[in-house]
Design a protein around this motif. Structure first.
Motif, PDB file in Angstrom:
ATOM      1  N   GLY A 178      36.758  13.325  12.735  1.00  0.00           N
ATOM      2  CA  GLY A 178      35.583  12.995  13.857  1.00  0.00           C
ATOM      3  C   GLY A 178      34.523  13.730  13.667  1.00  0.00           C
ATOM      4  O   GLY A 178      33.728  13.602  14.842  1.00  0.00           O
ATOM      5  N   LYS A 179      34.005  14.463  12.636  1.00  0.00           N
ATOM      6  CA  LYS A 179      32.771  15.093  12.567  1.00  0.00           C
ATOM      7  C   LYS A 179      31.691  14.316  12.715  1.00  0.00           C
ATOM      8  O   LYS A 179      30.605  14.757  13.513  1.00  0.00           O
ATOM      9  N   CYS A 214      39.122  17.447  23.612  1.00  0.00           N
ATOM     10  CA  CYS A 214      37.697  16.470  23.317  1.00  0.00           C
ATOM     11  C   CYS A 214      37.811  15.062  22.995  1.00  0.00           C
ATOM     12  O   CYS A 214      38.997  14.630  22.515  1.00  0.00           O
ATOM     13  N   ASP A 215      36.925  14.475  23.340  1.00  0.00           N
ATOM     14  CA  ASP A 215      36.784  13.162  22.784  1.00  0.00           C
ATOM     15  C   ASP A 215      35.402  12.910  22.071  1.00  0.00           C
ATOM     16  O   ASP A 215      34.393  12.875  22.649  1.00  0.00           O
ATOM     17  N   ALA A 216      35.445  12.963  20.705  1.00  0.00           N
ATOM     18  CA  ALA A 216      34.091  13.067  19.691  1.00  0.00           C
ATOM     19  C   ALA A 216      33.308  11.762  20.143  1.00  0.00           C
ATOM     20  O   ALA A 216      32.230  11.757  19.655  1.00  0.00           O
ATOM     21  N   ARG A 217      34.004  10.867  20.670  1.00  0.00           N
ATOM     22  CA  ARG A 217      33.172   9.591  20.628  1.00  0.00           C
ATOM     23  C   ARG A 217      32.196   9.621  21.987  1.00  0.00           C
ATOM     24  O   ARG A 217      31.160   8.649  22.139  1.00  0.00           O
ATOM     25  N   ASP A 254      26.486  15.456   7.584  1.00  0.00           N
ATOM     26  CA  ASP A 254      25.734  14.862   8.631  1.00  0.00           C
ATOM     27  C   ASP A 254      24.860  15.931   9.287  1.00  0.00           C
ATOM     28  O   ASP A 254      24.942  17.232   9.287  1.00  0.00           O
ATOM     29  N   PHE A 255      23.817  15.572   9.671  1.00  0.00           N
ATOM     30  CA  PHE A 255      22.911  16.223  10.433  1.00  0.00           C
ATOM     31  C   PHE A 255      22.123  15.646  11.682  1.00  0.00           C
ATOM     32  O   PHE A 255      22.029  14.482  11.704  1.00  0.00           O
ATOM     33  N   VAL A 264      33.260  21.505  11.278  1.00  0.00           N
ATOM     34  CA  VAL A 264      34.161  21.345  10.146  1.00  0.00           C
ATOM     35  C   VAL A 264      35.384  20.802  10.596  1.00  0.00           C
ATOM     36  O   VAL A 264      35.875  20.795  11.851  1.00  0.00           O
ATOM     37  N   GLY A 265      36.403  20.429   9.648  1.00  0.00           N
ATOM     38  CA  GLY A 265      37.569  19.987   9.904  1.00  0.00           C
ATOM     39  C   GLY A 265      38.133  19.173   8.795  1.00  0.00           C
ATOM     40  O   GLY A 265      37.169  18.813   7.967  1.00  0.00           O
TER      41      GLY A 265
END
Length: 226
Positions: free
Chosen positions: A55-56, A194-197, A99-100, A49-50
């Protein structure tokens, strides 16, 4: 936490620490995604969540071993005045449901990842996504830190364990201590960069959450022991 959640957390932590990294979290490209087993005995649900544009969707994509299901739609002028793009002006799509993704821990256990929509007008979906969830990741962006309050408040209202991950978009660097103070986080809530990428970075976030859930289950067992 209920006993079932505690047992699942312990089992997940043990499985994650012993799983082959190449199997536990597959690469983010379709060519590298591993085949799924026919079934799994133990499905464990985690929600990310956010706020809007934090970046989720990117995190789910970076770690899922299957082609992620997403409900991104192109942002149009209809959203002007409704969605606040401050700090993320370059964003052209947005999640309108969830998203899943899926990660195999071992032959019998899988993590199901759900990324919640970030816009305020879709927050009503969150409570349904929280149903049956073992724990949550709150992604924060220091450019839009106020957006994190609702996520933290809702998780605390549900009594759901969570960790906070600062998604670094390469802007001004803030220390974890500064972010913790700004969010008024309890000292027992883990907070990491973190870096979600990046797949490995996103994987580290999930491992941190599993470690936190395991620590809570151990604490609960100790407190309830005769």
């Amino acid at each position: 936490m209920h006993s079932t959640a505690s047992e699942n957390a312990a089992a997940t932590a043990a499985a994650t620490s012993s799983a082959n990294p190449a199997t536990a979290v597959a690469a983010g490209t379709d060519a590298d995604r591993i085949p799924l087993s026919a079934n799994a005995d133990n499905g464990l649900k985690i929600v990310i969540v956010g706020g809007f544009g934090v970046g989720k969707t990117t995190m789910v994509r970076s770690v899922s071993e299957i082609r992620p299901l997403n409900t991104e739609e192109t942002m149009t002028r209809a959203g002007v005045g409704v969605d606040d793009p401050t700090g993320v002006e370059g964003k052209s799509t947005t999640t309108v449901a969830f998203d899943f993704g899926r990660i195999s821990i071992n032959d019998s256990s899988v993590l199901y990842l759900f990324g919640a929509p970030g816009q305020e007008r879709f927050w009503f979906l969150w409570d349904r996504l929280f149903s049956g969830t073992l724990g949550a990741v709150v992604l924060v962006d220091t450019r839009r830190l106020d957006d994190s309050w609702y996520a933290i408040d809702r998780l605390e209202a549900h009594g759901m364990p969570f960790i906070v991950a600062h998604n670094d978009f390469g802007g001004d660097r803030h220390t974890l201590e500064q972010i913790r103070d700004a969010l008024d986080l309890s000292p027992d809530v883990p907070l990491i960069h973190c870096d979600a990428r990046d797949r490995e970075s996103s994987k580290a976030v999930l491992i941190a959450l599993v470690d936190h859930l395991y620590a809570l289950s151990v604490q609960e067992t100790a407190e309830t022991a005769p």
